[in-house]
Design a protein around this motif. Structure first.
Motif, PDB file in Angstrom:
ATOM      1  N   LYS A  38       2.091   9.468   3.598  1.00  0.00           N
ATOM      2  CA  LYS A  38       3.095   9.716   4.629  1.00  0.00           C
ATOM      3  C   LYS A  38       3.156   8.517   5.585  1.00  0.00           C
ATOM      4  CE  LYS A  38       4.649  12.873   8.212  1.00  0.00           C
ATOM      5  NZ  LYS A  38       4.560  14.196   8.834  1.00  0.00           N
ATOM      6  N   LEU A  42       6.557   6.264   6.396  1.00  0.00           N
ATOM      7  CA  LEU A  42       7.183   5.985   7.686  1.00  0.00           C
ATOM      8  C   LEU A  42       7.191   4.491   7.981  1.00  0.00           C
ATOM      9  CD1 LEU A  42       5.610   8.985   9.545  1.00  0.00           C
ATOM     10  CD2 LEU A  42       8.043   8.636   9.196  1.00  0.00           C
ATOM     11  N   GLY A  46       9.660   1.254   9.617  1.00  0.00           N
ATOM     12  CA  GLY A  46       9.288   0.526  10.821  1.00  0.00           C
ATOM     13  C   GLY A  46       8.359   1.269  11.775  1.00  0.00           C
ATOM     14  N   THR A  47       7.974   2.494  11.414  1.00  0.00           N
ATOM     15  CA  THR A  47       6.992   3.208  12.229  1.00  0.00           C
ATOM     16  C   THR A  47       5.621   2.952  11.619  1.00  0.00           C
ATOM     17  OG1 THR A  47       8.623   4.868  12.808  1.00  0.00           O
ATOM     18  CG2 THR A  47       6.327   5.474  13.112  1.00  0.00           C
ATOM     19  N   LEU A  48       4.900   2.028  12.246  1.00  0.00           N
ATOM     20  CA  LEU A  48       3.693   1.509  11.593  1.00  0.00           C
ATOM     21  C   LEU A  48       2.457   2.321  11.965  1.00  0.00           C
ATOM     22  CD1 LEU A  48       4.505  -2.283  12.125  1.00  0.00           C
ATOM     23  CD2 LEU A  48       5.049  -0.852  10.159  1.00  0.00           C
ATOM     24  N   LEU A  49       2.383   3.534  11.441  1.00  0.00           N
ATOM     25  CA  LEU A  49       1.234   4.402  11.729  1.00  0.00           C
ATOM     26  C   LEU A  49      -0.009   3.866  11.032  1.00  0.00           C
ATOM     27  CD1 LEU A  49       2.933   7.877  11.312  1.00  0.00           C
ATOM     28  CD2 LEU A  49       2.612   6.523  13.377  1.00  0.00           C
ATOM     29  N   TYR A 187      -1.763  13.695   8.077  1.00  0.00           N
ATOM     30  CA  TYR A 187      -0.619  13.501   8.964  1.00  0.00           C
ATOM     31  C   TYR A 187       0.380  14.645   8.887  1.00  0.00           C
ATOM     32  CZ  TYR A 187      -1.763   8.604  10.055  1.00  0.00           C
ATOM     33  OH  TYR A 187      -2.348   7.460  10.507  1.00  0.00           O
ATOM     34  N   GLY A 189       2.003  17.862  10.038  1.00  0.00           N
ATOM     35  CA  GLY A 189       2.080  18.638  11.283  1.00  0.00           C
ATOM     36  C   GLY A 189       2.102  20.127  10.989  1.00  0.00           C
TER      37      GLY A 189
ATOM     38  N   LEU B 750       4.558   2.788  18.887  1.00  0.00           N
ATOM     39  CA  LEU B 750       4.021   3.298  17.621  1.00  0.00           C
ATOM     40  C   LEU B 750       4.791   4.560  17.216  1.00  0.00           C
ATOM     41  CD1 LEU B 750       1.817   3.151  15.422  1.00  0.00           C
ATOM     42  CD2 LEU B 750       0.458   4.702  16.817  1.00  0.00           C
ATOM     43  N   ILE B 751       5.040   5.391  18.207  1.00  0.00           N
ATOM     44  CA  ILE B 751       5.812   6.609  17.992  1.00  0.00           C
ATOM     45  C   ILE B 751       7.076   6.455  18.820  1.00  0.00           C
ATOM     46  CG2 ILE B 751       5.832   9.113  18.255  1.00  0.00           C
ATOM     47  CD1 ILE B 751       2.825   8.981  18.501  1.00  0.00           C
ATOM     48  N   ARG B 763       8.268  17.387  20.521  1.00  0.00           N
ATOM     49  CA  ARG B 763       7.528  18.144  19.520  1.00  0.00           C
ATOM     50  C   ARG B 763       7.938  17.792  18.096  1.00  0.00           C
ATOM     51  NH1 ARG B 763       5.933  23.454  19.483  1.00  0.00           N
ATOM     52  NH2 ARG B 763       7.946  24.067  18.704  1.00  0.00           N
ATOM     53  N   THR B 766       8.043  12.059  14.843  1.00  0.00           N
ATOM     54  CA  THR B 766       7.736  11.810  13.440  1.00  0.00           C
ATOM     55  C   THR B 766       6.404  12.422  12.995  1.00  0.00           C
ATOM     56  OG1 THR B 766       6.997   9.691  14.251  1.00  0.00           O
ATOM     57  CG2 THR B 766       9.108   9.741  13.139  1.00  0.00           C
ATOM     58  N   VAL B 767       5.345  12.120  13.718  1.00  0.00           N
ATOM     59  CA  VAL B 767       4.050  12.685  13.353  1.00  0.00           C
ATOM     60  C   VAL B 767       3.355  13.090  14.646  1.00  0.00           C
ATOM     61  CG1 VAL B 767       1.824  12.240  12.299  1.00  0.00           C
ATOM     62  CG2 VAL B 767       3.840  11.182  11.362  1.00  0.00           C
ATOM     63  N   ASN B 768       2.679  14.205  14.606  1.00  0.00           N
ATOM     64  CA  ASN B 768       1.900  14.665  15.741  1.00  0.00           C
ATOM     65  C   ASN B 768       0.884  13.582  16.138  1.00  0.00           C
ATOM     66  OD1 ASN B 768      -0.139  15.852  17.236  1.00  0.00           O
ATOM     67  ND2 ASN B 768       0.239  17.848  16.328  1.00  0.00           N
TER      68      ASN B 768
END
Lengths: 234, 869
Positions: A38, A42, A46-49, A187, A189, B750-751, B763, B766-768
């Protein structure tokens, strides 16, 4: 500590603190919604978790498998976050997955996230539905299911209010007919069990098994905190 | 002697030389000796000193026309500090004006620009004005339009905020006004466009209003970085800061400097020498032992409102605002126009209250800090502070709202809600009289804010990392930034900055052939612009009357705690919760009765170190008790008979049994946040030592813990090493850290709060963020965002700095008192138990508790002890 199993269609099933379901009589381990990769899914947008979610999820699964030594592992769908996720698995993670599947039966139930070609190159069987004894495994619970349905998809979560505090945790939720597993992925939720998507599938007096830090707590839905009391108003 | 006479005396007393007018700065006035008009040339230094020495000033200054006539026509005179600001502008120096509320501070920031533009108009953007409040930009704009129109200056002044329509915003970038009034966030946005260099290249001046409220916050960090960029684009740009009186003017000077050097900035300090008329309400009612609502005194507050012209009743929390407003309404036999103002109310409602206030149609408004800053209402003649003021600077700001003009005396009434608050009010009053201020100077800037800024810079134009490192260090909050931290932040922006370089394919920044960096795609720039800013608001929901209007917004978690039929107080009414429809909480007006759900929490500030020190000192010196109410004196005497009074620099700890439990009460006086952290850490130690801790409660003054067994080794329990492993362990698990991480992750990008195409609620992000925190902490504990999180937590909720200082201070100075029963001084904190949320209980125990209640429900046993507080 859990003192009683969850009984479904006459079968005793044990929830684990990690969020998996263990069927000792068949040495079968069930997990739902691993959502592997996941993070990188993302990242493509561009969401670099932190890129460690697959490793974290597989490490947890690996611990469970080492502890319980199941003959059979059933992954109840959405094992991968998207259709290309398998290709993005790191060599280490892919190797671990391969090692875990060795010497046991492995069933991939396809979910809405797993693409059609999503399981290419993996060990194990792929199916949209599977059954074993009185239980049927599918990704998403059906309204008209007969007794004994085990599924995932909804990532159930519930809240309790105690001593002025509200605690939200992942949970199993079941009404004797069907049992929905919490999401196992690092990841993944959650969705509150009172969301109509879940609650309309269940008969009103359903139970949840909350995953605490070290124990599992069984509670009736009546004891839960209803976060969004959706009343239709016109 | 009149003020004019005093000024005259001062000038003739050595500063002034009689000479013919112009050139150069001068003042003109009436010579008190013979009544003749004369002019004096004074140098800038003298103006500065004159301003500092004067309480108020009335001077005739021959401003250039048409300014002089305009001032004269309105019967206005130029304040000396306005003149001094003009002098600084002529000298081309950066200037920091420190002045109390009122007194034309904002005009003094603009006057030099208006004069310059009137004499030699320029085409492009000349002056940028930045304020922390959108409402203030609108207010200032309105106040400027008037002189511009009346003098026919033909200067174009406009505002630009999130509320400005897109068409106007686009036009402003191509055809900017000469004066632009905006917020730190809008400035960051403007700087992220490729045309920023063209827009700001000719900027002559930037004015930062309410600087004291920005420096030291994340918004201030972002602004400091934005100013560093402005100075790079427009090297000749002069900086002007406007600030209320602060305890650390030197730090503010450095903050304003384009090189983080205090000496670059000329300070113009205008001290307010009026002694404010502050008193503490001497209630005829019984003084409560605990609680924060001061309900006992509201009848007396009402009578004070009746006697005054217009009052502001300040409270500390929104819950207090609601309750106080409701009670005043019950008491309102004379039908006075009393209104309510707090940050959760619908914007239109707040604007209506502000407008009614400005027009003098209200007798009183009950307000939280939503009215602390800005808008001028000269007509307020009484400020009531309900509950303890928590800090001297904050109290002075609030008092300044009354007689919001330099020549009027402020009148204020402090209303303590309990006995400890009497001490705190007394300490605050002493501090106001002694003119001592509190507050910490601004600290180092947050790395998450730097991350946001760097992405914004990469959106505007390619940059070289070496040059960017030098540029950001010219902003005071980042003057001490190490190259390692900078590089880590930059790597985070570029590809996430993870040790496992998995994301090289999905970089947000690309490196050009010459090594410079720029944003990798327009998509990232668009997303950056949608998420700019450092204000991470709690997720809120609108509260809407069924088939009626929206009343305002409350935090989502509060609504989640309600079940249909629950009643609560909001917007000054008792409302009944009906349910949630789409994203709104639907309510009806409840009929009579007390609200079932007491209140919702709202920003509570901890007691300042400065006031805490004063309270401690007062307790230790019985000769100072005379000024306290008799009931409080009696309470303190009883305490010294039965136990001891806390000394000025020791730490008194009382131990006593009660209800089968062992209590430990520590008189730390370090504020709620630090006490909360201390409570967590002590509980862990007591658990390990087998004392069986059961819970604790923290107030601003005291920490009380209770356990199964008593503690013998007190020095061991309070040893400084608790800030080592215990702290690390606790921080790892604490929900406080998770909440902090969420804010840091959002600010750093980041978020994302918002993504193109969909307005997402917090809420549905994208991710908690809790899940991300857990994974990151396990796999890369040294990641730059975790470092930023720890630094942020140490400053904020956790208040580690204060706790560490206290532990160091009290080593070897513990005074342990074993008592047979509770002491008088400990009564208030014990009364808080049950009222306050009790911390320290383990997660699974709480869930077990829920299960036990279930069993009790099922077996029909009544629950003798309710666990909900």
């Amino acid at each position: 500590m859990m003192t009683a199993p969850i009984t479904l269609a006459g079968v005793d099933l044990w929830p684990t603190i990690e969020g998996a379901l263990w069927w000792p009589a068949e040495a079968t381990l069930m997990v739902a919604d691993l959502h592997l990769e996941k993070g990188s899914s993302l990242a493509r947008r561009g969401t670099l978790l932190p890129p460690y979610d697959s490793a974290a999820t597989l490490a947890l699964l690996s611990r469970l498998i080492n502890r319980l030594a199941p003959r059979r592992v059933v992954c109840l769908g959405d094992s991968f976050h998207d259709a290309e996720a398998v290709d993005r698995l790191s060599a280490d993670d892919a190797g671990l997955l391969h090692a875990l599947a060795r010497g046991r039966q492995w069933e991939w139930i396809a979910g809405n996230h797993d693409g059609a070609a999503g399981f290419a190159g993996l060990d194990g069987e792929v199916a949209t539905e599977a059954s074993l004894g009185p239980l049927v495994f599918r990704h998403r619970a059906t309204v008209a299911a007969r007794t004994g349905e085990v599924s995932g998809h909804f990532h159930p979560k519930a809240r309790v209010a105690v001593a002025g505090r509200r605690i939200a945790c992942r949970c199993f939720v079941g009404d004797g007919q069907r049992l929905i597993l919490p999401a196992f992925g690092a990841y993944a939720g959650g969705l509150d069990v009172f969301d109509p998507a879940i609650s309309t599938l269940l008969s009103p007096g359903f139970n949840v098994w909350l995953l605490g830090r070290v124990r599992i707590h069984r509670l009736s839905s009546r004891r839960l905190h209803r976060p969004r009391c959706v009343t239709v108003m016109r | 002697m009149t003020a004019k006479g005093r000024l005259f005396g001062l000038l003739t007393g050595g500063y002034g030389k009689e000479v013919p007018p112009p050139p150069g700065p001068w003042v003109e006035g009436v010579d008190g000796r013979d009544g003749a008009r004369r002019s004096w040339v004074i140098d800038d230094e003298q103006v500065t000193r004159a301003v500092g020495a004067l309480r108020i000033a009335i001077m005739d200054v021959p401003l250039p026309e048409p300014f002089a006539s305009w001032f004269a026509a309105r019967g206005w005179r130029v304040h000396p500090h306005q003149l001094a600001m003009l002098a600084a502008a002529r000298a081309g120096e950066h200037a920091l004006l420190i002045a109390p509320t009122g007194g034309g501070k904002t005009l003094s920031g603009f006057l030099p620009s208006l004069i310059a533009l009137a004499s030699g108009p320029t085409g492009g953007l000349h002056t940028l004005y930045i304020s922390p409040l959108k409402a203030l930009t609108v207010d200032v704009h309105r106040n400027l339009e008037q002189p511009i129109a009346e003098m026919g200056l033909g200067i174009r002044a406009e505002t630009r905020t999130g509320d400005t329509p897109p068409g106007k915003r686009r036009r402003q970038r191509h055809l900017p006004p000469q004066l632009l009034m905006t917020t730190p966030e809008s400035l960051a946005l403007l700087l992220s466009y490729a045309d920023a260099a063209a827009l700001f290249g000719g900027l002559a001046c930037v004015v930062v209003d309410e600087l004291h409220a920005l420096a030291g916050t994340k918004r201030g960090d972002l602004l400091a970085l934005g100013l560093a960029r402005l100075s790079a684009l427009a090297p000749g740009c002069r900086r002007v800061g406007l600030s209320a009186t602060v305890a650390w003017p030197e730090a503010l000077r450095a903050w304003l400097s384009p090189r983080a050097e205090a000496s670059d900035v000329r300070v113009i300090e205008c001290r307010d020498e009026r002694a404010p008329d502050v008193s503490i309400l001497q209630t005829s009612q019984r003084l409560p032992w605990s609680g924060h609502m001061a309900v006992h005194a509201l009848a007396e507050v009402y009578r004070a409102i009746e006697r005054a012209g217009t009052s502001i009743v300040f409270v500390n929390t929104r819950a207090q605002a609601e309750l106080v407003f409701q009670h005043l309404w019950y008491l309102n036999d004379a039908n006075l126009a009393i209104a309510l103002h707090h940050g959760s109310l619908a914007r239109e409602q707040r604007r209506r209250v502000e407008a009614a206030m400005a027009e003098g149609r209200l007798r009183a408004v009950v307000a939280t800090s939503s009215l602390d800053l800005g808008i001028d209402w000269a007509s307020v003649d009484l400020v009531v502070q309900i509950g303890a003021p928590k800090g001297a600077s904050r109290l002075i700001q609030r008092i300044g709202r009354a007689g919001h003009r330099l020549d009027l005396t402020s009148r204020a009434l402090l209303v303590p809600a309990n006995r400890f608050e009497v001490l705190e009010c007394r300490a605050a009053l002493d501090a106001v009289r002694a003119r001592t201020l509190d507050g910490d100077p601004p600290g180092d800037g947050g790395l998450e804010v730097l991350a946001q800024h760097l992405l914004g810079m990469a959106c505007a134009a390619p940059f070289a990392s070496d040059e960017m490192y030098d540029e950001v260090r010219r902003a005071a909050p980042y003057a001490r930034l190490s190259r390692t931290d900078f590089d880590d932040v930059l790597r985070f922006v570029e590809n996430g900055g993870y040790a496992l370089s998995a994301y090289d394919r999905w970089r947000r920044l690309e490196r050009l052939r010459d090594g410079r960096l720029r944003v990798a795609s327009r998509r990232f720039a668009q997303r950056y612009r949608m998420n700019v800013g450092t204000i991470v608001e709690a997720v809120t929901m609108q509260v809407k009357l069924k088939r009626g209007r929206v009343l305002g917004e409350v935090e989502e978690y509060f609504i989640q705690g309600l079940t249909p039929g629950d009643t609560f107080v909001f917007a000054g009414e008792i409302l009944c919760f009906e349910g949630i429809h789409e994203t709104k909480a639907i309510v009806t007006r409840a009929v009579g009765g007390a609200p079932k759900v007491p209140a919702y929490a709202g920003g509570r500030l901890p007691l300042s170190t400065h006031l805490a020190g004063r309270v401690r000192a007062m307790l230790a010196e019985p000769e100072h008790w005379r000024e306290l109410p008799e009931a409080v004196q009696e309470w303190l005497r009883l305490q010294s008979d039965r136990s001891l009074l806390p000394g000025p620099d020791d730490l008194l700890i009382e131990c006593f049994p009660r209800g089968g439990k062992q209590f430990l009460v520590a008189y730390c006086f370090e504020g709620r946040n630090a006490h909360q952290t201390l409570g967590m850490l002590l509980s862990r130690r007591m658990e390990r030592a087998g004392h069986g801790p059961l819970g604790f409660v923290a107030t601003d003054y005291v920490l009380a813990l209770w356990s199964l067994r008593s503690v013998d080794d007190m020095p061991g329990l309070f040893a400084e090493d608790m800030l080592g492993d215990d702290l690390e362990e606790w921080m790892a698990e604490s929900s406080v850290l998770k909440r902090t991480f969420r804010n840091v992750a959002i600010i750093a990008g980041l978020i994302e709060r918002r993504q193109p195409g969909a307005e997402k609620s917090g809420r549905q992000m994208t991710v908690n963020s809790d899940l991300i925190y857990d994974v990151l902490r396990l796999h890369e504990p040294g990641h730059v965002l975790l470092r930023a999180t720890r630094a942020d937590a140490a400053r904020g909720f956790v208040d580690l700095g204060r706790l560490a200082k206290m532990l160091a201070r009290v080593q070897g100075k513990l005074v342990v008192r074993k008592l047979a029963k509770v002491s008088p001084l400990a009564v208030p904190v014990l009364l808080e138990i049950g009222r306050e949320q009790v911390g320290g209980l383990a997660y699974d125990e709480l869930l077990d508790e829920a299960a036990r209640e279930l069993i009790a429900d099922a077996t029909g046993q009544s629950l003798a002890t309710s666990t909900t507080g």
